[in-house]
Scaffold this active site. Structure first.
Site, PDB file in Angstrom:
ATOM      1  N   GLU A 148      56.055  86.961  82.587  1.00 52.21           N
ATOM      2  CA  GLU A 148      56.264  87.726  81.203  1.00 52.21           C
ATOM      3  C   GLU A 148      56.005  88.248  80.523  1.00 52.21           C
ATOM      4  O   GLU A 148      56.356  89.156  79.144  1.00 52.21           O
ATOM      5  CB  GLU A 148      58.574  87.220  80.782  1.00 52.21           C
ATOM      6  CG  GLU A 148      59.175  87.073  81.993  1.00 52.21           C
ATOM      7  CD  GLU A 148      58.660  87.020  83.073  1.00 52.21           C
ATOM      8  OE1 GLU A 148      57.965  85.717  83.751  1.00 52.21           O
ATOM      9  OE2 GLU A 148      58.602  87.858  84.240  1.00 52.21           O
ATOM     10  N   ASN A 193      55.997  87.838  89.994  1.00 48.75           N
ATOM     11  CA  ASN A 193      56.074  89.581  89.692  1.00 48.75           C
ATOM     12  C   ASN A 193      54.796  89.856  89.153  1.00 48.75           C
ATOM     13  O   ASN A 193      54.326  89.233  88.330  1.00 48.75           O
ATOM     14  CB  ASN A 193      57.405  89.362  88.631  1.00 48.75           C
ATOM     15  CG  ASN A 193      57.547  88.977  87.593  1.00 48.75           C
ATOM     16  OD1 ASN A 193      57.543  87.618  87.259  1.00 48.75           O
ATOM     17  ND2 ASN A 193      56.759  89.909  85.929  1.00 48.75           N
ATOM     18  N   ASP A 221      61.803  92.187  89.248  1.00 49.52           N
ATOM     19  CA  ASP A 221      60.950  91.478  88.692  1.00 49.52           C
ATOM     20  C   ASP A 221      61.875  90.179  89.892  1.00 49.52           C
ATOM     21  O   ASP A 221      62.488  89.312  89.580  1.00 49.52           O
ATOM     22  CB  ASP A 221      62.502  90.423  87.389  1.00 49.52           C
ATOM     23  CG  ASP A 221      61.655  89.274  86.776  1.00 49.52           C
ATOM     24  OD1 ASP A 221      60.333  88.559  87.401  1.00 49.52           O
ATOM     25  OD2 ASP A 221      62.647  88.758  86.533  1.00 49.52           O
TER      26      ASP A 221
END
Lengths: 159, 598
Positions: free
Chosen positions: B198, B282, B324
């Site tokens: 992230e 991801n 995601d």
């Protein structure tokens, strides 16, 4: 103790006194959760004039600076939007654009700064050392600029 | 001896060197011996197969109704308690979320703490953890406890005393890299990855020497082939999955350097093939418009040699992710007949809502079935090409708000550890049933800050009996994809399931119940309301001939991060945790361990 060593101790003491004097005019900033005084020592940054002014007045001089506000939005997008949302509308963390505050002191710029610098509950870790104090003020100026709540509750507006 | 060495900067240059020093041959693996004794619970996944299954049967379908709380332990901490305690002989080892305290209890006298390890960490790392400050538990091997810290450190403790033996910086929190993962002990090494996709962190898995903490090898998820650590015959059985040069070519420019693919999920190990398995996460940022290409090898199931880290095969489940769907979930190894022939299999339920069953020797796909018909991002997976067939209506792109996308970014399955019952050849999957709206936005990359760029709203999926259910336990056949039964839950079954020889399936609920189901039909036979919701799976052990079921409790994790909101805050209930707003009416934060016995 050698003479040289004594001198070093003396100059260190002097430096401490001088820096204490320099901060004498500063407001006292306290952690939002702990209530303890925030420690500004050991930061690898030079305090900008805006930070110095803010430390003494609790007024964020960037609140009316359109250029800074614009840059604050970009900083917010990477430092804060992951939790607070693209437009501070709330996501993993609460909205920052409305007039409801998890910690009511965030209605003042001093309080909001304390929460950002020193952290709060949950994933709101202290931003100390991650953002410079000047960047925190820039981000705060953007957050204030998108306020949608009751103008009477906007305690940071000083004039 | 205590050594603190920075290893986060350990580059691929050393890989060539380490390859010249093959790992020493190890004698009878003590951890494998401990696993064979079902009194113990030696690792988070139960054993190397990841089947999360207990051979104990004293607690069974006939007497589970008499199961009672035996004792409990408060960790003194709030926030999400993922993972489960370990049992080695007569000792229980408990781990906590940040600040990652560890407690050792003797089962003969659990009211007294034998030792405790309380690391000091800079609290600012909390603000770069993506979704709560969880930790998925400890590992054990050969007299040592291995633990991870949110601030990126991998630590070895003396299991008898709690004394720190070594400590390595595996992930650099300055660039947003943290550890929430449980380490994995195997063949004298301990494997660990990082979190932080992230924040644009480039993913890797590292093997440390259990004794010294020295790095044995490190293999990346993106970048040049030598840093990916691909074997010479990588994907030779399935060249259409892609082979060489793709870790850079499938990215624009040098975007792979900040392209994510971190692994923070679970490992499994096959001693016969000498391969271990895990999934890379991801790509970054979430906003797909900012990173054209397949973004290899994010979202990939990897099979790597445990001694060298070299990849034998890799299968990218979700090329060019748009949602995601981090591919880090559990890998479960089973041997089952396929077309009449017993085949070494790997089964994995991905965030994308597909249950993949592959031949774990070759990587060839055996089955790819939706765990729930609500999955709409893909129409199906083409078994010949391995590629998902997308439905453009549920794709995401700039200047477009996608709605009713299923699954949500949380996935129909997340970090939970699920069970497999070898007797009935059945998997018991703890699932999410949540869909979402998704609207991307552009943002710059800054090291150590979030690199997401999407606004989400989540809500229950369409298929629950009252349309409000957000979770289910589903019994499935991994080879055919057939669903045997379904038990719906109000909230996500976040922690996964435990199956036992007693014919039971145990699991926890977010609102704080531990439940036991009949494995044959999903009928609820027992439940107990704990002090707080639970996001890990239960485990089972026996002590002095008596079987116990134990579990961590402490609500949190991604579904529980909203509990720090005030109920009166009008923005509570928005965004990624909005679906869980009601959780506050059922449970509050807490943290500890509960132990149940007859």
């Amino acid at each position: 103790m050698s003479k040289g060593h004594k001198l070093m101790v003396l100059s260190a003491l002097l430096a401490a006194v001088v820096s204490a004097m320099a901060m004498a005019d500063d407001l006292i900033f306290r952690g939002t959760i702990s209530g303890e005084m925030l420690d500004f020592s050991g930061l690898s940054e030079v305090e900008t004039p805006a930070v110095k002014q803010f430390k003494q007045t609790g007024v964020n001089p960037y609140n009316s600076n359109a250029e800074i506000i614009h840059h604050g939005e970009s900083l917010f997008s990477t430092a804060c939007s992951g939790c607070h949302g693209h437009l501070a509308e709330g996501k993993l963390g609460p909205a920052l654009s409305d007039d409801y505050w998890t910690y009511p002191k965030n209605m003042t710029d001093k309080g909001l700064f304390e929460t950002i610098f020193g952290g709060a509950e949950g994933m709101m870790g202290p931003q100390r050392g991650r953002l410079t104090q000047d960047e925190m003020l820039q981000i705060m100026s953007w957050v204030r600029s998108i306020y949608t709540g009751d103008p009477d509750k906007a305690k940071w507006i000083t004039n | 001896m205590k050594s603190i060495i920075t290893a986060a900067g350990f580059g691929a240059a050393s890989l060539a060197l380490t390859a010249m020093f093959p790992a020493a041959a190890f004698a009878a693996d003590s951890l494998e011996a401990l696993q064979a004794n079902s009194s113990n619970w030696t690792m988070q996944t139960g054993d190397y197969t990841g089947q999360h299954y207990s051979k104990l049967s004293q607690i069974n379908t006939g007497n589970v109704k008499n199961l009672k709380a035996a004792w409990s332990f408060s960790t003194g901490l709030l926030h999400g308690h993922e993972g489960a305690p370990l049992i080695i002989g007569d000792m229980m080892y408990i781990n906590t979320p940040f600040p990652n305290n560890t407690f050792a209890l003797n089962l003969a006298e659990p009211e007294k703490i034998v030792w405790q390890h309380k690391p000091k960490q800079d609290a600012s790392v909390k603000s770069v953890a993506c979704c709560d400050i969880v930790n998925r538990g400890l590992a054990y091997d050969d007299g040592r406890i291995f633990k991870t810290q949110l601030d990126g450190h991998m630590v070895a403790l003396d299991a008898k005393t709690g004394k720190e033996l070594w400590k390595m910086e595996n992930c650099d929190p300055a660039v947003g890299s943290t550890i929430t993962q449980a380490p994995f002990a195997v063949k004298g090494k301990v494997l660990v990855g990082c979190s932080g996709a992230e924040l644009g962190v480039r993913g890797y898995v590292t093997a440390y020497d259990q004794k010294t903490g020295e790095i044995i090898w490190r293999s990346f998820a993106t970048g040049p082939d030598n840093e990916l650590n691909l074997s010479k015959d990588f994907n030779k059985d399935n060249p259409h999955y892609g082979q060489f040069g793709l870790g850079t070519k499938t990215w624009e420019g040098e975007a792979w350097k900040i392209g994510g693919g971190t692994n923070w999920g679970w490992y499994a190990y096959d001693p016969k093939l000498n391969l271990f398995y895990y999934g890379s996460g991801n790509p970054a940022p979430w906003n797909e418009t900012m990173r054209p290409g397949d973004n290899k090898w994010t979202m990939t199931i990897w099979a790597r040699d445990v001694d060298t880290g070299a990849a034998k095969w890799g299968y990218q489940k979700t090329p060019h992710d748009e949602w995601d769907f981090a591919g880090v979930n559990q890998m479960i190894l089973t041997d089952q007949p396929v077309d009449g022939k017993v085949t070494p299999l790997l089964t994995h339920v991905d965030r994308n809502g597909i249950m993949y069953t592959l031949n774990r020797n070759t990587g060839s796909i055996v089955q790819a079935a939706k765990v729930d018909p609500a999955v709409n991002v893909f129409k199906k997976v083409d078994l010949k090409t391995g590629l998902p067939v997308r439905d453009p209506e549920f794709s995401t792109r700039m200047d477009h708000k996608g709605t009713n996308i299923c699954p949500s970014a949380m996935g129909f399955h997340n970090q939970g550890l699920d069970a497999y019952d070898p007797d009935s050849r059945t998997f018991f999957f703890g699932l999410n049933h949540i869909c979402m709206d998704w609207e991307p936005f552009m943002l710059p990359y800054r090291a150590g800050q979030f690199f997401v760029g999407a606004t989400l709203a989540m809500y229950p999926g369409p298929n629950g009996p009252t349309k409000k259910e957000m979770g289910q336990v589903r019994a499935m056949d991994g080879v055919t994809g057939a669903v045997k039964w379904t038990k719906w839950e109000k909230f996500s079954v976040w922690g996964g399931t435990l199956a036992t020889k007693g014919g039971l399936v145990f699991y926890n609920t977010l609102d704080g119940k531990i439940k036991a189901l009949d494995k044959t039909n999903g009928k609820e036979l027992w439940n107990f309301k704990m002090p707080s919701g639970a996001i890990g799976a239960p485990m089972s052990y026996s002590y002095k001939g008596k079987q116990f079921v134990a579990t961590n409790y402490g609500v949190g994790g991604w579904p529980g991060v909203g509990l720090v909101f005030d109920l009166t805050d009008p923005s509570a209930g928005l965004g990624a945790v909005g679906a869980f707003k009601e959780l506050q009416n059922y449970t509050q934060m807490g943290g500890g361990v509960m132990v149940f016995g007859l």
